[in-house]
Structure formats: structure tokens, C-alpha cells
Motif scaffolding. Sequence first.
Motif, PDB file in Angstrom:
ATOM      1  N   HIS A  29      43.619  51.645  38.420  1.00 39.82           N
ATOM      2  CA  HIS A  29      43.142  50.890  37.261  1.00 39.82           C
ATOM      3  C   HIS A  29      43.886  49.559  37.144  1.00 39.82           C
ATOM      4  N   LEU A  62      45.937  47.938  39.412  1.00 34.23           N
ATOM      5  CA  LEU A  62      45.791  47.033  40.559  1.00 34.23           C
ATOM      6  C   LEU A  62      44.367  46.505  40.651  1.00 34.23           C
ATOM      7  N   GLY A  63      43.399  47.350  40.325  1.00 40.64           N
ATOM      8  CA  GLY A  63      42.013  46.901  40.321  1.00 40.64           C
ATOM      9  C   GLY A  63      41.817  45.753  39.344  1.00 40.64           C
ATOM     10  N   PHE A  64      42.413  45.887  38.165  1.00 44.75           N
ATOM     11  CA  PHE A  64      42.295  44.803  37.186  1.00 44.75           C
ATOM     12  C   PHE A  64      43.021  43.555  37.675  1.00 44.75           C
ATOM     13  N   LEU A  65      44.216  43.723  38.221  1.00 48.45           N
ATOM     14  CA  LEU A  65      44.989  42.560  38.690  1.00 48.45           C
ATOM     15  C   LEU A  65      44.235  41.821  39.790  1.00 48.45           C
ATOM     16  N   LYS A  66      43.636  42.600  40.701  1.00 52.69           N
ATOM     17  CA  LYS A  66      42.860  41.981  41.782  1.00 52.69           C
ATOM     18  C   LYS A  66      41.679  41.189  41.199  1.00 52.69           C
ATOM     19  N   PHE A  67      41.051  41.795  40.243  1.00 51.94           N
ATOM     20  CA  PHE A  67      39.890  41.170  39.595  1.00 51.94           C
ATOM     21  C   PHE A  67      40.318  39.901  38.838  1.00 51.94           C
ATOM     22  N   ALA A  68      41.386  40.037  38.053  1.00 48.96           N
ATOM     23  CA  ALA A  68      41.830  38.906  37.221  1.00 48.96           C
ATOM     24  C   ALA A  68      42.432  37.793  38.065  1.00 48.96           C
ATOM     25  N   ALA A  69      42.992  38.131  39.230  1.00 52.79           N
ATOM     26  CA  ALA A  69      43.599  37.117  40.096  1.00 52.79           C
ATOM     27  C   ALA A  69      42.556  36.421  40.962  1.00 52.79           C
ATOM     28  N   ASP A  98      38.838  34.501  41.891  1.00 52.21           N
ATOM     29  CA  ASP A  98      38.269  33.239  41.389  1.00 52.21           C
ATOM     30  C   ASP A  98      37.075  33.464  40.476  1.00 52.21           C
ATOM     31  N   PHE A 121      36.512  35.473  37.590  1.00 51.25           N
ATOM     32  CA  PHE A 121      36.817  36.280  36.412  1.00 51.25           C
ATOM     33  C   PHE A 121      35.723  36.023  35.388  1.00 51.25           C
TER      34      PHE A 121
END
Lengths: 64, 370
Positions: free
Chosen positions: B234, B236-243, B245, B247
Amino acid sequence: MNLLARIEMSKREIAKHVDSTERSLSNFSGSHAESRNVPREAVDMFDWPAWDSWDAWSARHKSR
Amino acid sequence: MDKTIGHFPRFSLRTLVIQPTSFCNIACRYCYLSSRHNVRRMSPDLCERLASSLAQAEHVIDLVWHCGEPLACGVECLETLFAPFEPLRRRGSIQHSIQTNGTLISGEWCDFFKKYEVAVSISIDGPSSMNLDRVDRRNRDTTERCLEGIAKLKRHGISFNTISVITKRSVRHAEQLLDFLIELGTASAAFNVLEVDGAATIEQLSDVEVEDFWADLYLAWRKKPRVMIREFRHALGFLKFAAGDKFLDLPNRDWLMSVDVAGNVRVLSPEFIDTKSEIYANFILGNIATSSLAEVLAAAENSSYVLDYLDGVDDCAKNCEYYAFCRGGSASNKISETGSIGATETTYCRQAKKLLMEAVLSRLEEGMAA
């Protein structure tokens, strides 16, 4: 610094981290995808926006 | 609904929690279900009506059989309740999940899980020393009985997930707990920070204990990434998504509908099945015996408790930097902790979402610094 700014600062580390984790986990979780009884959470990894049901995660979270 | 425009995602129906019985054969000290002594079982007619309503669903619906011990119904009863959903399952419109304490698993249950391709999740808090809040009605440890059930799953080649509640017994032993679960053979581990609500009689964890637990667990997992951990997936998935281009908009919000043993339908939190509220009429939006799911969902869109919850979530969205990650928190925790469904921060969202994210992001930042 707020959360999104911190994430922006850590973009490269996050990408590196997620990639290496996916590689490590795929060595262990991959076999589950081939069984008929697949715990679905074990199969898809960190593809957050593609999750059909974000809140299903929370539903199970609240299960005990 | 105006509130779903812009940053506020729309609702859709993805998960349906079904309570085949409120009865549970054990008596965990942190359980919120006061009705766990009631042996009533769901009528097959209700499942017939539910299945008819689901025939028009737009998405694959995950049927989660829980809120009591589903296996306490017995194989024959649960098979009768599953039968109306078979045409839907065969055409891929629904899938079954069961959350069980594992103590009743038999060879017959294993055949059942295979027949209906049920995703099985076992509730176990760790080795016996950490699992002592999961006791039976005579206050006896249930660990061995659960492990026997898991052994039967493995003998039948059935994969399983686990959910472990983090309590005072385990909060300082993250690595030991992870090692136990890896050895157990779980396909995916999930960790629930102890919540003290409903009928629970147990001591809450402090924020410091919880943050240290997430940090210790993350470091242990990085050393031994042998199993998916739901919370880190959850985060890391969010961090990958938020990091990334792109978002963009957040995904839809799930109605998280629940149908209790009597057919009453609620949304937002399955815990509402056992939560009393005079002002919200016990959160009941209708009964599947007399209303279709479409009618209930229409009622949900205008129900006072959903609108009050959305007001609070709107405040979360405006004022909390973690909103995109947690998306406004759990309605039942808002009620149980603050008395108001329109509240913002709760202990649950702080410990299960914010401190989790802090533990993971801080480890990444330390990696950069190193």
C-alpha cells in the motif's frame, strides 16, 4: 516539508526501491499466480492507480 | 453528488461483506462484535435476492464472507448460501473471499475452497506467545487449532493470506513475527494495529510503539522480502504513484457494502453491523429481502450518515497532507473514537496510515542520505 514535497525529493530512491522490491518478491510470489487458489493480494504488486478497489484493502484491513 | 467532483472520487460497488452468521466459535479479547454469541444463520432466500441484484453489477464484486466466523455455519449451510452466486462466479462477475480464524478448517472445507475458488485469509497474530488474545470461550489458547487448520490447507495445496493484529505481545517483535509468517507459508501478510472499540477489552498501543513496529518490520522485510506485506504494498504503491509524473485523480471509492445475517444493508464500514446509532438508525439503509441493491445504493447517496462522513472527509482533504494516501479514514473509527462520523483524525488513521507512511518514507530518506 510536507508529504508530497518529500516524495518529490525522494523520487529516484522510491523508483529504485520499488523496482528492487518487485524483483525480490517476484522470486517468491510468482508461483502463487499459477495455482488455482490465488490469494489475489499476492499477485499484483505496486501498481497503485490500477487497483480496482482501494477500499477493499481497507475492508480487509479491518477484518480480524 | 457534488462532493464527488474534483479531488473527491466517486463511489462504486466493489466489495460486499456478507455475514453468514454473527456467531464465532472463539472469543478474541479485541473483538468488537457483541453479537458473536448469536447462532443465527443467514437465510438462503437473502442470497438468492442478493445474487439477482448483483447480476447487473458494472464491476467484478468481491464477496467477503466475514463478521463472525463463516466456517461456524458448517459446509452444508455455506454451500447453500454460495449456490445462488454460482452463475455469477462462473462468468467472472464475482469472486469469493473468506476471513477465518482457521480453527474449524477440515478436509471438507478444503474441498469447498477449491470448488468455489475461495481466497482464504487466516487470522493469526503470530506464534503462541503473540496469539494469546485469540482465546476460546474457556480462555484457552487457540494457536494449535489454527495451525492444524493451516496444515490442512497446505496438504490440499491451498494458498492463504494472513492477517495479524499487532498487540502489546508482538509490537516489539516485528522480525520474529515476520519470520514466523514466512515459515508458516503465507502468500501475503497483513498487519492490523490493535483498535479498541465495540466489545473489545484490551490495552491500546502508543504511537511510539506503533511507529517503531512499522520501522522494525520494514527493515526486517527489506532483509527478507519473501512475502508480500499488504501495508508496504500500500505504502510503496502510493509512493510510486505520487512520485510519478501522472498524479491525476484518485481511484473510485468503494461503497464497502455489508449485508448482515438478517439482510440489513449498510455502507462505509462493516463494523456498523454491530454499532448502535439512534440518529443514523443503526446505519441501516434497507433490507435485501425487500429492496434491490440499486435501491439501497440510491438511498446511500442521500443518507445522512454518508453525507456527514463526506463532510469530514472533505475537511481531511483540505487540511491533511496524508489525505491522498489514506483518503479520509474509517467511518467506524470516527464514530467509535470521537462520537462523530464527521471527525477528521483518529488514532486509527494516525497509527495505521500516517505512522506507516512515516516509517517507510523515513527509511527511504535515510537510504538517500547514506
